[in-house]
Design a protein around this motif. Structure first.
Motif, short mmCIF file in Angstrom:
data_model
loop_
_atom_site.label_atom_id
_atom_site.label_comp_id
_atom_site.label_asym_id
_atom_site.label_seq_id
_atom_site.Cartn_x
_atom_site.Cartn_y
_atom_site.Cartn_z
N THR A 47 0.84 -1.20 0.00
CA THR A 47 0.00 0.00 0.00
C THR A 47 0.87 1.25 0.00
O THR A 47 0.64 2.17 -0.80
CB THR A 47 -0.94 0.00 1.22
OG1 THR A 47 -1.77 -1.17 1.15
CG2 THR A 47 -1.81 1.23 1.26
N GLU A 51 1.35 4.00 -3.05
CA GLU A 51 1.12 5.43 -2.79
C GLU A 51 2.32 6.25 -3.25
O GLU A 51 2.17 7.29 -3.88
CB GLU A 51 0.84 5.65 -1.31
CG GLU A 51 0.37 7.05 -0.98
CD GLU A 51 -0.96 7.41 -1.63
OE1 GLU A 51 -1.04 8.52 -2.23
OE2 GLU A 51 -1.91 6.63 -1.57
N GLU A 89 -6.79 -0.51 -5.07
CA GLU A 89 -7.47 0.41 -4.16
C GLU A 89 -6.73 1.75 -4.12
O GLU A 89 -7.34 2.81 -4.23
CB GLU A 89 -7.57 -0.21 -2.76
CG GLU A 89 -8.49 0.52 -1.81
CD GLU A 89 -7.83 1.69 -1.13
OE1 GLU A 89 -8.49 2.74 -0.96
OE2 GLU A 89 -6.65 1.58 -0.78
N VAL A 90 -5.42 1.72 -3.97
CA VAL A 90 -4.63 2.96 -3.92
C VAL A 90 -4.68 3.66 -5.28
O VAL A 90 -4.91 4.86 -5.37
CB VAL A 90 -3.17 2.68 -3.50
CG1 VAL A 90 -2.32 3.95 -3.60
CG2 VAL A 90 -3.13 2.10 -2.10
N TYR A 91 -4.44 2.91 -6.33
CA TYR A 91 -4.47 3.44 -7.70
C TYR A 91 -5.80 4.16 -7.97
O TYR A 91 -5.82 5.28 -8.48
CB TYR A 91 -4.26 2.27 -8.66
CG TYR A 91 -4.37 2.55 -10.13
CD1 TYR A 91 -3.26 2.92 -10.88
CD2 TYR A 91 -5.58 2.40 -10.80
CE1 TYR A 91 -3.35 3.14 -12.25
CE2 TYR A 91 -5.68 2.62 -12.16
CZ TYR A 91 -4.57 2.99 -12.88
OH TYR A 91 -4.67 3.21 -14.24
N GLY A 92 -6.90 3.52 -7.61
CA GLY A 92 -8.23 4.07 -7.86
C GLY A 92 -8.50 5.38 -7.15
O GLY A 92 -9.27 6.21 -7.62
N ARG A 93 -7.86 5.60 -6.00
CA ARG A 93 -8.05 6.86 -5.26
C ARG A 93 -7.45 8.05 -5.99
O ARG A 93 -7.82 9.19 -5.72
CB ARG A 93 -7.43 6.76 -3.87
CG ARG A 93 -8.31 6.06 -2.87
CD ARG A 93 -7.80 6.24 -1.45
NE ARG A 93 -6.91 5.13 -1.12
CZ ARG A 93 -5.66 5.27 -0.67
NH1 ARG A 93 -5.15 6.45 -0.46
NH2 ARG A 93 -4.93 4.21 -0.41
N HIS A 94 -6.52 7.82 -6.90
CA HIS A 94 -5.85 8.90 -7.61
C HIS A 94 -6.49 9.22 -8.97
O HIS A 94 -6.05 10.16 -9.63
CB HIS A 94 -4.37 8.55 -7.81
CG HIS A 94 -3.60 8.58 -6.54
ND1 HIS A 94 -2.92 9.68 -6.10
CD2 HIS A 94 -3.42 7.62 -5.58
CE1 HIS A 94 -2.35 9.41 -4.93
NE2 HIS A 94 -2.64 8.17 -4.61
N SER A 96 -10.13 9.33 -11.65
CA SER A 96 -11.58 9.46 -11.72
C SER A 96 -12.03 9.03 -13.11
O SER A 96 -11.23 8.94 -14.04
CB SER A 96 -12.02 10.89 -11.41
OG SER A 96 -11.41 11.79 -12.33
N TYR A 99 -11.75 6.24 -16.56
CA TYR A 99 -10.44 5.73 -16.19
C TYR A 99 -9.61 5.44 -17.43
O TYR A 99 -10.14 5.11 -18.49
CB TYR A 99 -10.59 4.44 -15.37
CG TYR A 99 -11.33 4.64 -14.08
CD1 TYR A 99 -10.81 5.44 -13.08
CD2 TYR A 99 -12.57 4.05 -13.88
CE1 TYR A 99 -11.50 5.63 -11.89
CE2 TYR A 99 -13.27 4.25 -12.69
CZ TYR A 99 -12.72 5.04 -11.70
OH TYR A 99 -13.40 5.24 -10.54
#
Length: 128
Positions: A47, A51, A89-94, A96, A99
């Motif tokens: 994780t 990040e 999960e981390v990738y998706g937070r950055h 919108s 994609y």
């Protein structure tokens, strides 16, 4: 014509390549591993590594005057597909919607013992 994109806010190249190259409005960002550009250290957990990779990509995009909104393709390299959910999960937070297109592949080793590397392609404008 090729323009080199270079920033001290992302790790320096550890071989004969550029952080990114722009040609004809397309920016090709070399694979980023989770090295902290200030310390040269690498985080331990997948994780934290992911990040840091996303921070490194952001720094290069910023230097080019771009953002993740202009990224059209990424490739994620993992040393274990068991890490896919955590990386996703981390990738998706950055990012919108819409994609970027993406490939994720498992490989045996990455530079410096990293567990994740991500490369990206971004474009300056979307001509339809």
């Amino acid at each position: 014509m090729r323009n080199i994109i270079q920033t001290d806010k992302a790790p320096q190249a550890i071989g004969p390549y550029s952080q990114a190259i722009e040609t004809a409005g397309t920016v090709y960002i070399s694979g980023q591993i989770p090295l902290n550009p200030e310390t040269g250290e690498m985080a331990e957990s997948i994780t934290e590594q992911t990040e840091q990779v996303m921070k490194n990509l952001t720094a290069i995009l910023d230097e080019a005057g771009l953002s993740f909104d202009q990224v059209v393709k990424t490739t994620i390299f993992l040393t274990s597909l068991d890490d896919f959910a955590a990386v996703n999960e981390v990738y998706g937070r950055h990012l919108s919607e819409p994609y970027p297109a993406r490939a994720t592949v498992e490989i045996s080793k990455l530079p410096k013992g990293a567990n994740v590397e991500i490369e990206a392609v971004a474009v300056r404008s979307f001509n339809m």
